[in-house]
Design a protein around this motif. Structure first.
Motif, short mmCIF file in Angstrom:
data_model
loop_
_atom_site.label_atom_id
_atom_site.label_comp_id
_atom_site.label_asym_id
_atom_site.label_seq_id
_atom_site.Cartn_x
_atom_site.Cartn_y
_atom_site.Cartn_z
N GLU A 13 20.85 92.11 89.05
CA GLU A 13 21.75 91.00 89.40
C GLU A 13 23.22 91.42 89.40
OE1 GLU A 13 24.62 88.06 89.00
OE2 GLU A 13 23.93 89.05 87.16
N PRO A 14 23.72 92.06 88.33
CA PRO A 14 25.14 92.46 88.38
C PRO A 14 25.42 93.54 89.44
CG PRO A 14 24.18 93.04 86.25
CD PRO A 14 23.15 92.28 87.00
N LEU A 15 24.45 94.40 89.73
CA LEU A 15 24.66 95.40 90.78
C LEU A 15 24.75 94.74 92.15
CD1 LEU A 15 22.34 98.31 89.60
CD2 LEU A 15 24.83 98.38 89.81
N GLU A 16 23.87 93.77 92.40
CA GLU A 16 23.92 93.05 93.67
C GLU A 16 25.21 92.26 93.79
OE1 GLU A 16 20.24 90.87 93.47
OE2 GLU A 16 19.15 92.43 94.57
N ARG A 17 25.63 91.65 92.68
CA ARG A 17 26.89 90.89 92.69
C ARG A 17 28.07 91.82 92.95
NH1 ARG A 17 29.72 86.60 91.85
NH2 ARG A 17 31.46 86.44 90.38
N ARG A 18 28.09 92.96 92.28
CA ARG A 18 29.17 93.93 92.48
C ARG A 18 29.24 94.38 93.93
NH1 ARG A 18 30.72 98.57 94.44
NH2 ARG A 18 32.34 99.63 93.32
N GLU A 19 28.09 94.65 94.53
CA GLU A 19 28.07 95.10 95.92
C GLU A 19 28.60 94.01 96.85
OE1 GLU A 19 27.66 97.62 99.11
OE2 GLU A 19 27.62 98.06 96.98
N GLN A 42 41.64 87.39 93.15
CA GLN A 42 40.47 86.72 92.58
C GLN A 42 39.22 87.59 92.76
OE1 GLN A 42 40.37 84.04 90.70
NE2 GLN A 42 38.16 84.11 90.48
N THR A 43 39.07 88.17 93.93
CA THR A 43 37.92 89.02 94.19
C THR A 43 37.98 90.29 93.33
OG1 THR A 43 37.81 88.15 96.43
CG2 THR A 43 36.58 90.17 95.99
N GLU A 44 39.18 90.86 93.17
CA GLU A 44 39.33 92.04 92.29
C GLU A 44 38.95 91.70 90.85
OE1 GLU A 44 42.86 94.59 94.51
OE2 GLU A 44 43.43 93.02 93.10
N LEU A 45 39.35 90.53 90.39
CA LEU A 45 39.01 90.10 89.04
C LEU A 45 37.50 89.94 88.89
CD1 LEU A 45 39.79 89.09 86.21
CD2 LEU A 45 40.02 86.80 87.19
N ALA A 48 35.90 93.33 88.78
CA ALA A 48 36.08 93.96 87.46
C ALA A 48 35.11 93.35 86.44
CB ALA A 48 37.52 93.78 86.99
N GLN A 49 34.89 92.05 86.52
CA GLN A 49 33.94 91.40 85.61
C GLN A 49 32.52 91.88 85.88
OE1 GLN A 49 34.94 87.32 86.52
NE2 GLN A 49 36.47 87.21 84.87
N ALA A 50 32.16 92.03 87.14
CA ALA A 50 30.83 92.54 87.48
C ALA A 50 30.67 93.98 86.98
CB ALA A 50 30.60 92.47 88.99
N ARG A 55 28.49 97.89 82.98
CA ARG A 55 28.75 98.84 81.90
C ARG A 55 28.04 98.42 80.62
NH1 ARG A 55 31.23 99.43 77.64
NH2 ARG A 55 32.38 97.49 77.70
N GLN A 56 28.01 97.11 80.35
CA GLN A 56 27.37 96.60 79.13
C GLN A 56 25.86 96.80 79.17
OE1 GLN A 56 28.58 92.51 79.02
NE2 GLN A 56 30.64 92.98 78.25
#
Length: 187
Positions: A13-19, A42-45, A48-50, A55-56
């Motif tokens: 999920e976070p990888l798909e969101r990041r992409e 906003q998109t950069e933020l 960064a959250q993704a 990383r976590q």
């Protein structure tokens, strides 16, 4: 390399969101959306959250590898072009391809950092300052290529494979530096 289908859902999920966010950010930049409008920031933020979520979830060694590979499309393309060009004579093993790719990505980071720090892309600078910045960036690019080729040589088992890689890399870097030089003079 891994595919999204083989990953656990907590990471998928976070990888798909990041992409999706990386694609959106690229689209906003290409559309020349003005910084300060909020859309890019906003998109950069969100990106960064993704990244932080990825990383976590990932093991630190996996995250280090992922960090090198996440924006490696250009390098993968060039590696496949080189490997495909020699495959009928001197095919690379999977391990050789992987070693060459990781060496390239490691030294590419130095070049990209020099480019970011150079002020080369600041159009308000006079041409002579941009050309001076270009010379500094070109020096780092050539040194990075040299270090990359030294490391790649250790991974390739055939001298002719290395000679072909070296020729390919020299041609590609010369092409890139020519485009960078022209861009520095135009702005």
């Amino acid at each position: 390399f891994l595919t999204l289908e083989t990953l656990n859902p907590e990471l998928r999920e976070p990888l798909e969101r990041r992409e999706a966010l990386a694609v959106r950010l690229n689209t906003l930049r290409q559309a020349r959306i003005q910084p300060g409008s909020g859309a890019i920031e906003q998109t950069e933020l969100q990106l960064a959250q993704a990244e932080e979520r990825i990383r976590q979830v990932m093991h630190p060694s996996d995250y280090a590898e992922y960090s090198l590979l996440r924006d490696a499309n250009t390098e993968l393309y060039h590696l496949r072009e080189y490997a495909g060009g020699i495959s009928h004579v001197l095919p690379l093993s999977h391990d050789e391809e992987r070693a060459v790719l990781f060496a390239k990505l490691t030294y590419k980071q130095q070049y990209e950092q020099a480019l970011r720090n150079s002020a080369l892309e600041r159009s308000e600078l006079p041409v002579w300052q941009r050309l001076h910045a270009y010379e500094r960036v070109a020096h780092v690019a050539r040194a990075s290529r040299s270090y990359f080729l030294q490391q790649a040589r250790q991974s390739l088992h055939d001298e002719e494979q290395f000679a072909l890689l070296s020729n390919y890399e020299h041609t590609e870097l010369d092409r890139e530096l020519t485009q960078l030089h022209l861009a520095a003079m135009r702005r």
